[in-house]
Design a protein around this motif. Structure first.
Motif, PDB file in Angstrom:
ATOM      1  N   ALA A  11       5.225  -3.162  -1.196  1.00  0.00           N
ATOM      2  CA  ALA A  11       5.762  -2.739   0.098  1.00  0.00           C
ATOM      3  C   ALA A  11       6.029  -1.236   0.101  1.00  0.00           C
ATOM      4  O   ALA A  11       5.728  -0.546   1.086  1.00  0.00           O
ATOM      5  N   ASP A  12       6.582  -0.727  -0.998  1.00  0.00           N
ATOM      6  CA  ASP A  12       6.815   0.716  -1.100  1.00  0.00           C
ATOM      7  C   ASP A  12       5.496   1.481  -1.040  1.00  0.00           C
ATOM      8  O   ASP A  12       5.403   2.523  -0.387  1.00  0.00           O
ATOM      9  N   GLN A  13       4.490   0.954  -1.727  1.00  0.00           N
ATOM     10  CA  GLN A  13       3.189   1.623  -1.730  1.00  0.00           C
ATOM     11  C   GLN A  13       2.577   1.629  -0.331  1.00  0.00           C
ATOM     12  O   GLN A  13       2.071   2.650   0.136  1.00  0.00           O
ATOM     13  N   LEU A  14       2.655   0.494   0.362  1.00  0.00           N
ATOM     14  CA  LEU A  14       2.097   0.399   1.705  1.00  0.00           C
ATOM     15  C   LEU A  14       2.853   1.286   2.685  1.00  0.00           C
ATOM     16  O   LEU A  14       2.246   2.007   3.492  1.00  0.00           O
ATOM     17  N   LYS A  15       4.185   1.257   2.603  1.00  0.00           N
ATOM     18  CA  LYS A  15       5.008   2.100   3.474  1.00  0.00           C
ATOM     19  C   LYS A  15       4.639   3.572   3.261  1.00  0.00           C
ATOM     20  O   LYS A  15       4.531   4.336   4.224  1.00  0.00           O
ATOM     21  N   GLY A  16       4.421   3.942   2.016  1.00  0.00           N
ATOM     22  CA  GLY A  16       4.050   5.319   1.705  1.00  0.00           C
ATOM     23  C   GLY A  16       2.703   5.697   2.285  1.00  0.00           C
ATOM     24  O   GLY A  16       2.528   6.801   2.811  1.00  0.00           O
ATOM     25  N   LYS A  17       1.744   4.779   2.198  1.00  0.00           N
ATOM     26  CA  LYS A  17       0.419   5.059   2.754  1.00  0.00           C
ATOM     27  C   LYS A  17       0.501   5.253   4.266  1.00  0.00           C
ATOM     28  O   LYS A  17      -0.150   6.140   4.818  1.00  0.00           O
ATOM     29  N   VAL A  18       1.303   4.424   4.926  1.00  0.00           N
ATOM     30  CA  VAL A  18       1.452   4.542   6.381  1.00  0.00           C
ATOM     31  C   VAL A  18       2.105   5.876   6.731  1.00  0.00           C
ATOM     32  O   VAL A  18       1.623   6.601   7.613  1.00  0.00           O
ATOM     33  N   LYS A  19       3.187   6.208   6.040  1.00  0.00           N
ATOM     34  CA  LYS A  19       3.869   7.485   6.323  1.00  0.00           C
ATOM     35  C   LYS A  19       2.929   8.658   6.092  1.00  0.00           C
ATOM     36  O   LYS A  19       2.886   9.597   6.888  1.00  0.00           O
TER      37      LYS A  19
END
Length: 58
Positions: A11-19
């Motif tokens: 989730a942290d990795q995905l959130k980072g990619k989106v940001k």
């Protein structure tokens, strides 16, 4: 690696990619940096869990 920990790291990795993507699209360097930091945090969590798992197996 616990399922909850795995999901949290991803989730942290995905959130980072989106940001980071939004930061790229809006030319917002601050948001890009936050995204990269979130991705790194996710990768570090994932690595830590893998180390824990390696010691549990022995």
């Amino acid at each position: 690696m616990g399922t909850d920990d795995k999901i949290d790291a991803k989730a942290d990795q995905l959130k980072g990619k989106v940001k980071e993507g939004v930061g790229d699209a809006t030319d917002d360097r601050s948001l890009q940096g936050e995204g990269q930091a979130d991705q790194t945090k996710g990768h570090l969590k994932e690595a830590a869990e893998k180390v824990k798992d390696a010691f549990k197996k022995d």
